[in-house]
Design an enzyme around this catalytic site. Structure first.
Site, mmCIF file in Angstrom:
data_model
loop_
_atom_site.group_PDB
_atom_site.id
_atom_site.type_symbol
_atom_site.label_atom_id
_atom_site.label_comp_id
_atom_site.label_asym_id
_atom_site.label_seq_id
_atom_site.Cartn_x
_atom_site.Cartn_y
_atom_site.Cartn_z
ATOM 1 N N LYS A 65 0.808 -1.224 0.000
ATOM 2 C CA LYS A 65 0.000 0.000 0.000
ATOM 3 C C LYS A 65 0.841 1.274 0.000
ATOM 4 O O LYS A 65 0.376 2.320 -0.444
ATOM 5 C CB LYS A 65 -0.952 -0.003 1.196
ATOM 6 N N GLY A 242 -14.550 -7.560 10.125
ATOM 7 C CA GLY A 242 -13.734 -7.077 9.026
ATOM 8 C C GLY A 242 -14.381 -7.170 7.663
ATOM 9 O O GLY A 242 -14.096 -6.352 6.782
#
Length: 278
Positions: A65, A242
């Site tokens: 990321k 999640g």
């Protein structure tokens, strides 16, 4: 025909192909969504492969990321401030990076607990990776009392706080300190891969000091109820899962790629059944 994908390591467990396949169907679009498992040591070469270059857009997951950023022509404001990217769109000007993690998490949390983010709310984030950056950034946009970050190495957590332009009360803790002071928080969010299958028995911190009715979230979605959530539930915590964040952030990414307006709520029940193997 849209060509979409996910880059990360590992990615074999990902539910993103299923989610985006459903979103394509929902919007009556033709397309595909492929997984690209890149070697961290060879990332800079593999990210330039013809197979990835031809994609109209792709998601980025751990551990890339932040590594993806030098390969992008532009960052939107949220990704620039977060210093992390989870969504890339291929344009005539090159790759543009976005981050939908934070807004996806915040929306999924308030969908479950509408009054969870208010002026008195004290939040603890566990971890300091790309997901933590995105969630921290999004939560600083809310009117909350404090957002603290706990991590094994405190400097990474300090960097997230110092990089943020938002003025909010934030403190860095060690994981041991976080475990001791859990009673101070209204919302606790586990932002790492600790406890992800096949390491289901892993626990990022003990929860002995957690108080009843604390909202506890874990961004891991396999297993759906991690050991961290199981232990929190024993203490009377309210749980947030999640897969809800995963679905919501995927919808925002899909909007960026397609300029359509899909509805995450229509997929949530089917997604939960898929994860449970029903």
């Amino acid at each position: 025909m849209l060509k979409l994908g996910l880059i990360g390591h590992p990615v074999g467990h990902s539910m993103s192909p299923w989610i985006h396949g459903k979103l394509l169907d929902q919007q009556n679009l033709q397309g595909s969504y492929e997984l690209f498992d890149l070697e961290p040591e060879e990332f800079d070469q593999q990210i330039q492969s013809p197979e990835i270059k031809k994609l109209d857009g792709f998601n980025v997951t751990v551990p890339f990321k932040e590594k993806i950023i030098p390969h992008l022509a532009e960052l939107d404001e949220s990704a620039k401030e977060m210093g992390a990217v989870n969504t890339v769109k291929n344009t005539s000007e090159g790759w543009i990076g976005y981050n939908t993690d934070g807004i996806g998490f915040a929306d999924s949390l308030t969908n479950d607990y509408p009054t969870s983010l208010k002026s008195s709310t004290r939040i603890l984030l566990l971890g300091s990776g790309g997901a933590c950056r995105g969630i921290y950034y999004a939560l600083t946009k809310k009117e909350v009392a404090a957002i603290d970050i706990a991590n094994r190495t405190t400097q990474r957590a300090m960097d997230i706080i110092q990089d943020g332009s938002q003025k909010i009360n934030s403190t860095v803790l060690t994981l041991e300190e976080a475990s001791e002071h859990l009673a101070n928080y209204d919302v606790v969010i586990q932002t790492t891969t600790v406890g992800m299958s096949p390491n289901d028995d892993q626990l990022i911190i003990p929860v002995d000091h957690m108080t009843k009715d604390t909202i506890v979230s874990d961004i891991v979605y396999r297993p759906m109820e991690t050991r961290f959530l199981q232990e929190a539930k024993k203490r009377g915590a309210r749980l947030h899962f999640g897969h809800q964040m995963l679905l919501q952030q995927a919808v925002y990414a899909f909007k960026i790629w397609t300029e359509t307006d899909p509805d995450a709520s229509k997929l949530l029940e089917e997604f939960e059944k898929k994860l449970k193997g029903v």
